[in-house]
Design a protein around this motif. Structure first.
Motif, PDB file in Angstrom:
ATOM      1  N   ILE A   1      25.146  45.482  32.290  1.00 25.64           N
ATOM      2  CA  ILE A   1      24.738  44.585  33.555  1.00 25.64           C
ATOM      3  C   ILE A   1      25.449  43.144  33.147  1.00 25.64           C
ATOM      4  CG2 ILE A   1      22.944  43.341  34.751  1.00 25.64           C
ATOM      5  CD1 ILE A   1      21.235  45.827  34.252  1.00 25.64           C
ATOM      6  N   GLY A   2      26.193  42.835  34.209  1.00 24.23           N
ATOM      7  CA  GLY A   2      27.043  41.431  33.985  1.00 24.23           C
ATOM      8  C   GLY A   2      28.298  41.658  33.269  1.00 24.23           C
ATOM      9  N   MET A   3      28.709  42.955  33.141  1.00 29.38           N
ATOM     10  CA  MET A   3      30.003  42.883  32.418  1.00 29.38           C
ATOM     11  C   MET A   3      31.297  42.366  33.386  1.00 29.38           C
ATOM     12  SD  MET A   3      30.703  47.130  32.252  1.00 29.38           S
ATOM     13  CE  MET A   3      31.800  47.115  30.919  1.00 29.38           C
ATOM     14  N   VAL A   4      31.061  42.310  34.670  1.00 25.68           N
ATOM     15  CA  VAL A   4      32.208  41.737  35.128  1.00 25.68           C
ATOM     16  C   VAL A   4      32.482  40.156  34.784  1.00 25.68           C
ATOM     17  CG1 VAL A   4      33.540  41.321  37.419  1.00 25.68           C
ATOM     18  CG2 VAL A   4      31.830  43.137  37.063  1.00 25.68           C
ATOM     19  N   ASN A   5      31.386  39.566  34.609  1.00 28.41           N
ATOM     20  CA  ASN A   5      31.667  38.359  34.082  1.00 28.41           C
ATOM     21  C   ASN A   5      32.841  37.183  34.741  1.00 28.41           C
ATOM     22  OD1 ASN A   5      30.903  36.544  31.999  1.00 28.41           O
ATOM     23  ND2 ASN A   5      31.871  37.415  30.642  1.00 28.41           N
ATOM     24  N   GLY A   6      32.770  37.099  36.045  1.00 32.87           N
ATOM     25  CA  GLY A   6      33.506  36.230  36.264  1.00 32.87           C
ATOM     26  C   GLY A   6      35.112  36.560  36.853  1.00 32.87           C
ATOM     27  N   ARG A   7      35.445  37.794  36.081  1.00 35.02           N
ATOM     28  CA  ARG A   7      36.656  38.478  36.419  1.00 35.02           C
ATOM     29  C   ARG A   7      36.944  38.201  38.095  1.00 35.02           C
ATOM     30  NH1 ARG A   7      35.175  41.505  32.447  1.00 35.02           N
ATOM     31  NH2 ARG A   7      36.628  41.935  30.683  1.00 35.02           N
ATOM     32  N   GLY A   8      35.915  38.553  38.893  1.00 39.16           N
ATOM     33  CA  GLY A   8      36.218  38.613  40.344  1.00 39.16           C
ATOM     34  C   GLY A   8      36.895  37.254  40.962  1.00 39.16           C
ATOM     35  N   TRP A   9      36.028  36.104  40.354  1.00 35.85           N
ATOM     36  CA  TRP A   9      36.459  34.670  40.930  1.00 35.85           C
ATOM     37  C   TRP A   9      37.660  34.371  40.237  1.00 35.85           C
ATOM     38  CZ3 TRP A   9      32.821  35.160  43.907  1.00 35.85           C
ATOM     39  CH2 TRP A   9      31.717  35.471  43.724  1.00 35.85           C
ATOM     40  N   ILE A  10      38.045  34.641  38.947  1.00 33.02           N
ATOM     41  CA  ILE A  10      39.338  34.430  38.529  1.00 33.02           C
ATOM     42  C   ILE A  10      40.452  35.280  39.317  1.00 33.02           C
ATOM     43  CG2 ILE A  10      40.848  35.125  36.236  1.00 33.02           C
ATOM     44  CD1 ILE A  10      38.494  34.786  34.651  1.00 33.02           C
ATOM     45  N   CYS A  11      40.149  36.353  39.864  1.00 31.59           N
ATOM     46  CA  CYS A  11      41.201  37.081  40.851  1.00 31.59           C
ATOM     47  C   CYS A  11      41.310  36.206  41.852  1.00 31.59           C
ATOM     48  CB  CYS A  11      40.623  38.435  41.266  1.00 31.59           C
ATOM     49  SG  CYS A  11      40.693  39.770  39.858  1.00 31.59           S
ATOM     50  N   ILE A  12      40.494  35.652  42.804  1.00 29.50           N
ATOM     51  CA  ILE A  12      40.568  34.747  43.730  1.00 29.50           C
ATOM     52  C   ILE A  12      41.514  33.751  43.303  1.00 29.50           C
ATOM     53  CG2 ILE A  12      39.239  33.139  45.397  1.00 29.50           C
ATOM     54  CD1 ILE A  12      37.061  35.234  45.381  1.00 29.50           C
ATOM     55  N   ALA A  13      41.253  32.953  42.155  1.00 30.55           N
ATOM     56  CA  ALA A  13      42.459  32.033  41.610  1.00 30.55           C
ATOM     57  C   ALA A  13      43.733  32.386  41.600  1.00 30.55           C
ATOM     58  CB  ALA A  13      41.658  31.323  40.343  1.00 30.55           C
ATOM     59  N   LEU A  14      43.787  33.597  41.167  1.00 33.03           N
ATOM     60  CA  LEU A  14      45.288  34.111  40.916  1.00 33.03           C
ATOM     61  C   LEU A  14      45.810  34.490  42.225  1.00 33.03           C
ATOM     62  CD1 LEU A  14      44.370  36.667  37.915  1.00 33.03           C
ATOM     63  CD2 LEU A  14      45.750  34.709  37.849  1.00 33.03           C
ATOM     64  N   VAL A  15      45.126  34.873  43.145  1.00 34.93           N
ATOM     65  CA  VAL A  15      45.642  35.080  44.493  1.00 34.93           C
ATOM     66  C   VAL A  15      46.510  33.875  44.966  1.00 34.93           C
ATOM     67  CG1 VAL A  15      45.358  35.698  46.896  1.00 34.93           C
ATOM     68  CG2 VAL A  15      44.427  36.798  45.219  1.00 34.93           C
ATOM     69  N   VAL A  16      45.625  32.697  44.704  1.00 35.39           N
ATOM     70  CA  VAL A  16      46.307  31.241  45.257  1.00 35.39           C
ATOM     71  C   VAL A  16      47.459  31.155  44.323  1.00 35.39           C
ATOM     72  CG1 VAL A  16      45.893  28.889  45.345  1.00 35.39           C
ATOM     73  CG2 VAL A  16      44.000  30.495  45.885  1.00 35.39           C
ATOM     74  N   PHE A  17      47.261  31.235  43.060  1.00 38.53           N
ATOM     75  CA  PHE A  17      48.391  31.213  41.877  1.00 38.53           C
ATOM     76  C   PHE A  17      49.620  31.990  42.459  1.00 38.53           C
ATOM     77  CE2 PHE A  17      50.724  32.415  38.135  1.00 38.53           C
ATOM     78  CZ  PHE A  17      50.869  30.829  37.645  1.00 38.53           C
ATOM     79  N   ALA A  18      49.570  33.016  42.989  1.00 46.08           N
ATOM     80  CA  ALA A  18      50.524  33.869  43.292  1.00 46.08           C
ATOM     81  C   ALA A  18      51.128  33.767  44.627  1.00 46.08           C
ATOM     82  CB  ALA A  18      50.215  35.345  43.140  1.00 46.08           C
ATOM     83  N   SER A  19      50.809  32.640  45.485  1.00 49.47           N
ATOM     84  CA  SER A  19      50.894  32.306  46.859  1.00 49.47           C
ATOM     85  C   SER A  19      50.825  33.716  47.744  1.00 49.47           C
ATOM     86  CB  SER A  19      52.388  31.635  46.751  1.00 49.47           C
ATOM     87  OG  SER A  19      52.433  30.480  46.237  1.00 49.47           O
ATOM     88  N   TRP A  20      50.004  34.426  47.563  1.00 54.45           N
ATOM     89  CA  TRP A  20      49.760  35.635  48.168  1.00 54.45           C
ATOM     90  C   TRP A  20      50.975  36.574  48.408  1.00 54.45           C
ATOM     91  CZ3 TRP A  20      47.808  30.818  48.952  1.00 54.45           C
ATOM     92  CH2 TRP A  20      46.454  30.849  49.387  1.00 54.45           C
ATOM     93  N   ASN A  21      51.577  36.552  47.222  1.00 58.54           N
ATOM     94  CA  ASN A  21      52.584  37.493  47.160  1.00 58.54           C
ATOM     95  C   ASN A  21      52.367  38.648  45.996  1.00 58.54           C
ATOM     96  OD1 ASN A  21      55.062  38.471  45.812  1.00 58.54           O
ATOM     97  ND2 ASN A  21      56.227  36.951  46.637  1.00 58.54           N
ATOM     98  N   PRO A  22      52.391  39.906  46.291  1.00 59.98           N
ATOM     99  CA  PRO A  22      51.930  40.815  45.294  1.00 59.98           C
ATOM    100  C   PRO A  22      52.656  40.906  43.849  1.00 59.98           C
ATOM    101  CG  PRO A  22      52.418  41.759  47.518  1.00 59.98           C
ATOM    102  CD  PRO A  22      52.945  40.533  47.658  1.00 59.98           C
ATOM    103  N   LEU A  23      54.014  40.673  44.141  1.00 59.51           N
ATOM    104  CA  LEU A  23      54.957  40.755  42.677  1.00 59.51           C
ATOM    105  C   LEU A  23      54.615  39.514  41.978  1.00 59.51           C
ATOM    106  CD1 LEU A  23      58.289  42.149  44.150  1.00 59.51           C
ATOM    107  CD2 LEU A  23      56.408  43.196  43.065  1.00 59.51           C
ATOM    108  N   LYS A  24      54.428  38.220  42.651  1.00 55.38           N
ATOM    109  CA  LYS A  24      53.824  37.221  41.810  1.00 55.38           C
ATOM    110  C   LYS A  24      52.485  37.147  41.503  1.00 55.38           C
ATOM    111  CE  LYS A  24      56.611  33.304  44.381  1.00 55.38           C
ATOM    112  NZ  LYS A  24      56.456  32.595  45.204  1.00 55.38           N
ATOM    113  N   ALA A  25      51.768  38.040  42.070  1.00 53.88           N
ATOM    114  CA  ALA A  25      50.297  38.340  41.557  1.00 53.88           C
ATOM    115  C   ALA A  25      50.433  39.274  40.191  1.00 53.88           C
ATOM    116  CB  ALA A  25      49.757  39.084  42.556  1.00 53.88           C
ATOM    117  N   LEU A  26      51.335  39.982  40.350  1.00 48.87           N
ATOM    118  CA  LEU A  26      51.432  40.964  39.204  1.00 48.87           C
ATOM    119  C   LEU A  26      51.728  40.071  37.863  1.00 48.87           C
ATOM    120  CD1 LEU A  26      51.495  43.706  37.603  1.00 48.87           C
ATOM    121  CD2 LEU A  26      53.921  43.879  38.206  1.00 48.87           C
TER     122      LEU A  26
END
Lengths: 349, 313
Positions: free
Chosen positions: B225-250
């Motif tokens: 329980i609790g193993m996701v440990n904030g990874r979801g929130w990090i993903c949201i930050a990464l989407v901004v970082f990638a400027s909503w572009n899938p290849l940049k997201a990779l």
């Protein structure tokens, strides 16, 4: 399907919001309880008994409302200005950390000075912690939801380091906890032989204070105006960024209060289980209260009954006590739904 | 060990790509939702639901790939709930998303506890094994890094390519992007904004859940329980970082995971000079820093967070 705004919203319809949310959440949890092989009716009775059935149960429930009130107010004030402060959990710990730092022997004042001093320091810490994400919001247009959420993890790891490292109390038999706060920093108990402490009085005063602030002062007016429409506020000459930063300091400060009152009233020392997610429950409390400060008193009582009652109910029926978390989450979604239905009617065609 | 030397080591990059896998799924899932104009803060909870669903499916005798599908299905259901609330009813995407996260996380803990009531140590399953793709895995460096991985990692990489192609080259993908930029224009083309957003949120949420399933079915073999440990929130930050572009997201997720792998190596070698808690803070600090760096440059989908109501301006 089409949404049509309601012409006139009566008080009765408004009053139905928390009631229908409660009913929806009860129904959903009943389904889970039936799935777990118990009777929902029995569960309900046990839940009420466990939270309101005895003097001790009531005192436990009221003790639980204290941090929920503070965190609920923190969310209510911030959400009014559309500042999405999801970091109350971190701000709570920030307040508790400062209170531990100052209250475990560094400063000794008479209690009537010490307690207000610690609360002020805790509020400052909580407010300053929210200041960072808020400045990032106003300066760089960064979504504060993500930054406050991420800060929660950072603060918790920091507290983890403190209680396992430099602040670890050598007298605590190896448990990861900081030294207890000194006597003059301890909030007294209201009822003998219970854990109910004077933090409750402070929470109620804070509630009325916030209500007064939001309802009768220019600051409160500006906070509400910015939340309604930034454009209109701008035309009216309201300094939007300054209002948002002020809101952040108030909101973070209230969450800091929660940390100080839990530390000085309930636990007595800083640990990692000082808050089992009060910061997040505070969001539900605020939404259940439709962001109204006085409503926070009632909704925090509701969430406290739910969690304290579910604890004892789950023990006697052998159901996981995560049922309380499920009920809390469902009531949040249900209240959103019911609030919308007060403003709109759904027309099917 | 020399840091420069480390950067040329296949093992290091293979570990980075492996650690990036849940983030790739999550980031791409969130990206699809946001490109259609819906912020999905349910991600953290949906990943937890995926974790739990995939693991229990296999624990009770199911097939591994069917477990991934089951996780995706549960994710899509939570996505549907999010879509009904935010798209059809136009409710606050922030609050609904948090509600979904709370609900999904609480439900998965509850269901896990009810299915396995009396356990102290979490039981284990046989997770996905490393897959060596014939011929391709013999390419120097790239063979180890990309083609000798868990099948789910390879699935993640394929997903990025498919999504990138879909968004850029197909009419449906363009319609999805348009929904996030100018929903009125989509409606005037005779397409349904509601339908597109609903499908986008459901697909995105399914991918998030698969990302969660990777944690219990490939990275580890048990559910905590609790193993996701904030990874979801990090993903949201990464989407901004990638400027909503899938290849940049990779690219972003792999750079991020590489930093994470790097701090682990440094932590192992430096001993206890710096307390381990500060190393664990790094991913969250990286995310915030990444957000600050990219904030000025990123191009938000114009209609993100704006609910669409038919016939309203």
């Amino acid at each position: 399907m089409r949404l049509e705004p309601r012409e006139n919203v009566t008080l009765l319809i408004k009053a139905m919001v928390p009631i229908s949310a409660g009913i929806i959440s009860l129904l959903c949890c009943s389904a889970l309880i039936i799935w777990a092989g118990a009777s929902p009716l029995e569960a309900c009775v046990l839940l009420i008994k466990g939270s309101l059935g005895s003097r001790f149960a009531i005192s436990e429930t009221l003790t639980r409302t204290i941090p929920l009130i503070f965190c609920g107010l923190a969310a209510a004030v911030a959400f009014r200005a559309k500042l999405w402060n999801i970091g109350a959990e971190g701000q709570l710990y920030a307040g508790a950390c400062i209170a531990t730092w100052l209250g475990t022997g560094m400063i000794d004042l008479p209690p009537w000075l010490m307690i207000p001093f610690l609360f002020a320091a805790g509020a400052l810490a909580g407010g300053l912690l929210l200041l960072g994400p808020t400045i990032l919001k106003t300066k760089f247009a960064l979504d504060e939801v993500v930054t406050t959420l991420l800060l929660n993890f950072i603060v918790l790891l920091f507290v983890n380091w403190l209680v396992f490292g430099p602040w670890k109390d050598p007298m605590a038999m190896g448990w990861p906890q900081a030294a207890p706060v000194i006597d003059s920093a301890t909030l007294g108990h209201i009822l003998a032989k219970t854990r109910l402490h004077w933090g409750l009085a402070i929470a109620i005063i804070a509630t009325f204070g916030v209500w007064f602030l939001m309802r009768f002062t220019t600051w409160g007016y500006e906070i509400r105006a910015v939340g309604h429409s930034q454009k209109a506020s701008h035309f009216a000459g309201i300094p939007i960024n300054r209002v948002i930063i002020r809101t952040a300091l108030i909101s973070g400060g209230l969450a800091g209060f929660a940390g100080v009152s839990e530390l000085c009233g309930l636990k007595g020392y800083l640990t990692l289980d000082l808050s089992p997610g009060f910061g997040y429950s505070g969001i539900v409390v605020a939404m259940l209260a439709s962001l109204h400060p006085l409503g926070v008193l009632l909704s925090s009582l509701f969430i406290a009954i739910l969690s304290i009652g579910a604890d004892s109910m789950s023990r006697s029926l052998n159901i996981s006590n995560y049922i309380a978390d499920v009920a809390t989450a469902v009531s949040l979604l249900a209240v959103l739904l019911s609030m919308m239905l007060t403003k709109y009617t759904i027309r099917w065609r | 060990m020399d840091l420069v030397q480390l950067l040329f080591e296949a093992g290091f990059w293979a570990a980075s790509v492996r650690m990036a896998t849940p983030l790739i799924f999550g980031t791409i899932g969130e990206l699809i939702c946001e490109r259609a104009g819906v912020l999905n803060l349910g991600i953290e909870g949906i990943m937890a639901a995926g974790c739990m669903t995939g693991w229990t499916w296999v624990y009770f005798g199911g097939d591994l790939w069917m477990g991934v599908l089951a996780a995706a299905f549960v994710g899509a259901l939570f996505g549907l709930l999010h879509a009904v609330f935010t798209v059809h009813l136009g409710l606050s995407q922030h609050v609904t998303g948090l509600g979904i996260t709370m609900l999904a996380a609480a439900l998965s803990s509850f269901v896990f506890r009810m299915l396995l009531p009396n356990i102290t140590t979490p039981p284990k399953i046989t997770p996905f094994q490393l897959l060596e793709i014939p011929f391709l895995s013999e390419i120097p460096l790239l063979g180890k890094v990309v083609f000798t991985q868990s099948p789910m990692t390879i699935l993640a990489l394929l997903t990025v390519i498919v999504v990138a192609y879909f968004l850029k080259k197909t009419p449906a993908g363009l319609a999805l992007s348009m929904t996030g930029e100018n929903p009125m224009a989509v409606e005037s083309q005779g397409l349904s904004v509601f339908a597109i957003r609903t499908w986008a949120v459901m697909t995105g949420s399914a991918l998030m859940a698969v990302g969660g399933a990777f944690l219990t079915m490939s990275a580890f073999d048990a559910f905590y329980i609790g193993m996701v440990n904030g990874r979801g929130w990090i993903c949201i930050a990464l989407v901004v970082f990638a400027s909503w572009n899938p290849l940049k997201a990779l690219l972003g997720t792999i750079i991020f995971a590489a930093f994470d792998a790097l701090q682990m190596r440094v932590q192992q070698q430096s001993g206890m000079i710096i307390p381990y808690q500060f190393y664990l803070m790094m991913p969250y600090i990286f995310s915030i820093v990444a957000l600050i760096i990219m904030s000025r440059r990123s191009a938000y989908p114009k209609a993100l967070l704006v609910p669409f109501r038919k016939g309203e301006r």
